[in-house]
Design a protein around this motif. Structure first.
Motif, PDB file in Angstrom:
ATOM      1  N   GLY A 185       0.767  -1.325   0.231  1.00  0.00           N
ATOM      2  CA  GLY A 185       0.085  -0.061   0.041  1.00  0.00           C
ATOM      3  C   GLY A 185       0.824   1.146   0.344  1.00  0.00           C
ATOM      4  N   SER A 186       0.397   2.328   0.628  1.00  0.00           N
ATOM      5  CA  SER A 186       1.457   3.099   1.230  1.00  0.00           C
ATOM      6  C   SER A 186       2.493   3.365   2.019  1.00  0.00           C
ATOM      7  CB  SER A 186       0.546   4.388   1.194  1.00  0.00           C
ATOM      8  OG  SER A 186       0.000   4.172   2.263  1.00  0.00           O
ATOM      9  N   SER A 187       2.327   2.301   2.740  1.00  0.00           N
ATOM     10  CA  SER A 187       3.726   2.350   3.447  1.00  0.00           C
ATOM     11  C   SER A 187       4.847   2.092   3.452  1.00  0.00           C
ATOM     12  CB  SER A 187       3.451   0.712   4.292  1.00  0.00           C
ATOM     13  OG  SER A 187       1.803   0.844   5.002  1.00  0.00           O
ATOM     14  N   GLN A 188       6.092   2.650   4.218  1.00  0.00           N
ATOM     15  CA  GLN A 188       7.255   2.059   3.533  1.00  0.00           C
ATOM     16  C   GLN A 188       7.586   1.125   3.181  1.00  0.00           C
ATOM     17  OE1 GLN A 188       9.875   4.691   6.255  1.00  0.00           O
ATOM     18  NE2 GLN A 188      11.628   4.723   5.263  1.00  0.00           N
ATOM     19  N   TYR A 189       7.532   0.475   4.123  1.00  0.00           N
ATOM     20  CA  TYR A 189       7.626  -1.200   4.412  1.00  0.00           C
ATOM     21  C   TYR A 189       6.911  -2.266   4.838  1.00  0.00           C
ATOM     22  CZ  TYR A 189      12.670   0.726   5.036  1.00  0.00           C
ATOM     23  OH  TYR A 189      13.593   1.710   4.666  1.00  0.00           O
ATOM     24  N   PHE A 190       6.568  -3.480   4.925  1.00  0.00           N
ATOM     25  CA  PHE A 190       5.529  -4.400   4.673  1.00  0.00           C
ATOM     26  C   PHE A 190       5.260  -3.879   6.290  1.00  0.00           C
ATOM     27  CE2 PHE A 190       7.370  -5.386   1.002  1.00  0.00           C
ATOM     28  CZ  PHE A 190       6.179  -5.476   0.041  1.00  0.00           C
ATOM     29  N   PHE A 191       6.089  -3.735   7.293  1.00  0.00           N
ATOM     30  CA  PHE A 191       4.918  -3.759   8.383  1.00  0.00           C
ATOM     31  C   PHE A 191       5.354  -2.878   9.415  1.00  0.00           C
ATOM     32  CE2 PHE A 191       5.770  -8.822   7.765  1.00  0.00           C
ATOM     33  CZ  PHE A 191       4.229  -8.674   7.420  1.00  0.00           C
ATOM     34  N   LEU A 223       6.236  -4.158 -13.124  1.00  0.00           N
ATOM     35  CA  LEU A 223       6.463  -4.047 -12.462  1.00  0.00           C
ATOM     36  C   LEU A 223       6.802  -2.617 -12.412  1.00  0.00           C
ATOM     37  CD1 LEU A 223       7.981  -4.360  -9.341  1.00  0.00           C
ATOM     38  CD2 LEU A 223      10.500  -4.505 -10.590  1.00  0.00           C
ATOM     39  N   SER A 224       7.411  -1.968 -12.923  1.00  0.00           N
ATOM     40  CA  SER A 224       7.420  -0.247 -13.489  1.00  0.00           C
ATOM     41  C   SER A 224       6.121   0.572 -13.742  1.00  0.00           C
ATOM     42  CB  SER A 224       7.850  -0.538 -14.517  1.00  0.00           C
ATOM     43  OG  SER A 224       7.045  -0.662 -15.870  1.00  0.00           O
ATOM     44  N   GLN A 225       5.066  -0.759 -13.427  1.00  0.00           N
ATOM     45  CA  GLN A 225       3.696  -0.176 -13.632  1.00  0.00           C
ATOM     46  C   GLN A 225       3.460   0.115 -11.571  1.00  0.00           C
ATOM     47  OE1 GLN A 225       1.133  -2.211 -15.766  1.00  0.00           O
ATOM     48  NE2 GLN A 225       2.415  -1.811 -17.622  1.00  0.00           N
ATOM     49  N   LEU A 226       3.989  -0.833 -10.858  1.00  0.00           N
ATOM     50  CA  LEU A 226       3.535  -0.696  -8.929  1.00  0.00           C
ATOM     51  C   LEU A 226       4.367  -0.074  -8.779  1.00  0.00           C
ATOM     52  CD1 LEU A 226       2.866  -4.689  -9.421  1.00  0.00           C
ATOM     53  CD2 LEU A 226       1.222  -3.173  -9.952  1.00  0.00           C
ATOM     54  N   THR A 227       4.004   1.605  -8.832  1.00  0.00           N
ATOM     55  CA  THR A 227       5.405   2.460  -8.354  1.00  0.00           C
ATOM     56  C   THR A 227       5.877   1.903  -7.022  1.00  0.00           C
ATOM     57  OG1 THR A 227       3.847   3.742 -10.084  1.00  0.00           O
ATOM     58  CG2 THR A 227       4.713   4.787  -8.278  1.00  0.00           C
ATOM     59  N   ASN A 228       4.648   2.130  -6.038  1.00  0.00           N
ATOM     60  CA  ASN A 228       4.638   1.680  -4.911  1.00  0.00           C
ATOM     61  C   ASN A 228       6.203   0.580  -4.076  1.00  0.00           C
ATOM     62  OD1 ASN A 228       2.802  -0.593  -5.547  1.00  0.00           O
ATOM     63  ND2 ASN A 228       2.045  -0.650  -2.707  1.00  0.00           N
ATOM     64  N   LEU A 229       6.042  -0.490  -5.401  1.00  0.00           N
ATOM     65  CA  LEU A 229       6.915  -1.521  -5.151  1.00  0.00           C
ATOM     66  C   LEU A 229       8.919  -0.595  -5.665  1.00  0.00           C
ATOM     67  CD1 LEU A 229       5.755  -5.304  -6.344  1.00  0.00           C
ATOM     68  CD2 LEU A 229       5.873  -3.963  -4.021  1.00  0.00           C
ATOM     69  N   CYS A 230       8.055  -0.041  -6.699  1.00  0.00           N
ATOM     70  CA  CYS A 230       9.807   0.998  -7.243  1.00  0.00           C
ATOM     71  C   CYS A 230      10.386   1.086  -6.378  1.00  0.00           C
ATOM     72  CB  CYS A 230       9.210   0.982  -8.346  1.00  0.00           C
ATOM     73  SG  CYS A 230       8.969  -0.308  -9.463  1.00  0.00           S
ATOM     74  N   GLN A 231       9.240   2.016  -5.319  1.00  0.00           N
ATOM     75  CA  GLN A 231       9.435   3.462  -4.539  1.00  0.00           C
ATOM     76  C   GLN A 231      10.480   2.328  -3.441  1.00  0.00           C
ATOM     77  OE1 GLN A 231       5.848   5.589  -4.041  1.00  0.00           O
ATOM     78  NE2 GLN A 231       6.654   7.179  -5.835  1.00  0.00           N
TER      79      GLN A 231
END
Length: 248
Positions: A185-191, A223-231
């Protein structure tokens, strides 16, 4: 004084500390947990021909495989998961299993089986880091191992050839990336605000896909379309691997 720990792993390129997923997982977890490792990028001499990478050496023992290495570090109080709840711990195990089942086969295909990527990126990279005469046959051996792994895990009847399983493995990999993106989501890390072992695994899997110059890159394009994973990937590099961080 802490017992010294040494890690043998594949070296870095493409702005990454290592081009190798399993090596990246261990390197990231060590950073997250504060473990100090002496890094030894391997060269494929005859001595290391049959070796497993990454390999952690400490106290006369050698530990291989990311899960076992992370367990070894936790036992020495390098624990990036100490604040996780029981549910978060269970979620971590489930997502790691998902990565291994759904994303790993597509990554193996992308780098080692896809003819264009293998000929123009993977084989030249690994051959250039292997001494003569190993540079002539080691990459092809690694490619054969990757193909066997894909067919062993995904080639159930009636899908017996890599061509037949190709559509399936890429579809499952894209679905896996979508699930990871939704979970982050919009979190910095997964937890939360600090990275844990799941972050190390996700980073290890997606960083080569994010950074490699792949001639044939359908999974990379997804992957490039999944902005949060790239960030997420770029932030881990910038925060923990400043020498390998992307420009800008």
């Amino acid at each position: 004084m802490a017992t010294p720990m040494e890690l043998s792993c594949w070296g870095g390129d493409w702005g990454l500390p290592s081009v190798h997923t399993d090596s990246l997982i261990v390197l990231a977890y060590a950073k997250f947990s504060g473990a100090t490792l002496t890094i030894h990028p391997i060269d494929w001499t005859w001595k290391t021909l049959t070796g497993t990478v990454p390999a952690l050496h400490s106290e006369g023992a050698t530990v291989t495989e990311p899960v076992q290495i992370l367990n070894f570090l936790r036992k020495r109080r390098y624990n990036a998961d100490y604040e996780l709840s029981a549910k978060q711990g269970a979620d971590t195990m489930a997502y790691i299993a998902l990565l291994q089942e759904k994303l790993k086969p597509a990554l193996l295909h992308t780098f080692w089986v896809d003819a264009e990527n293998y000929a123009n990126l993977t084989r030249p990279w690994f051959a250039s880091r292997s001494p003569f005469p190993l540079n002539f046959f080691l990459p092809s051996r690694m490619s054969s191992v990757a193909l066997s792994r894909i067919l062993l895990t995904k080639g159930e009847s009636p899908l017996h050839s890599v061509t037949e399983v190709e559509a399936k493995i890429y579809s499952e990999a894209k679905e896996c990336l979508n699930l990871l993106s939704h979970r982050l989501g919009s979190s910095q890390y997964f937890f939360g605000k600090m990275p844990a072992s799941l972050d190390a695994f996700v980073f290890g899997y997606i960083a080569p896909l994010r950074k490699a110059s792949l001639p044939s890159g359908q999974l990379q394009q997804h992957l490039s379309q999944l902005t949060n994973l790239c960030q997420f990937c770029d932030a881990v590099l910038k925060t923990y691997f400043v020498d390998s961080a992307p420009d800008g």
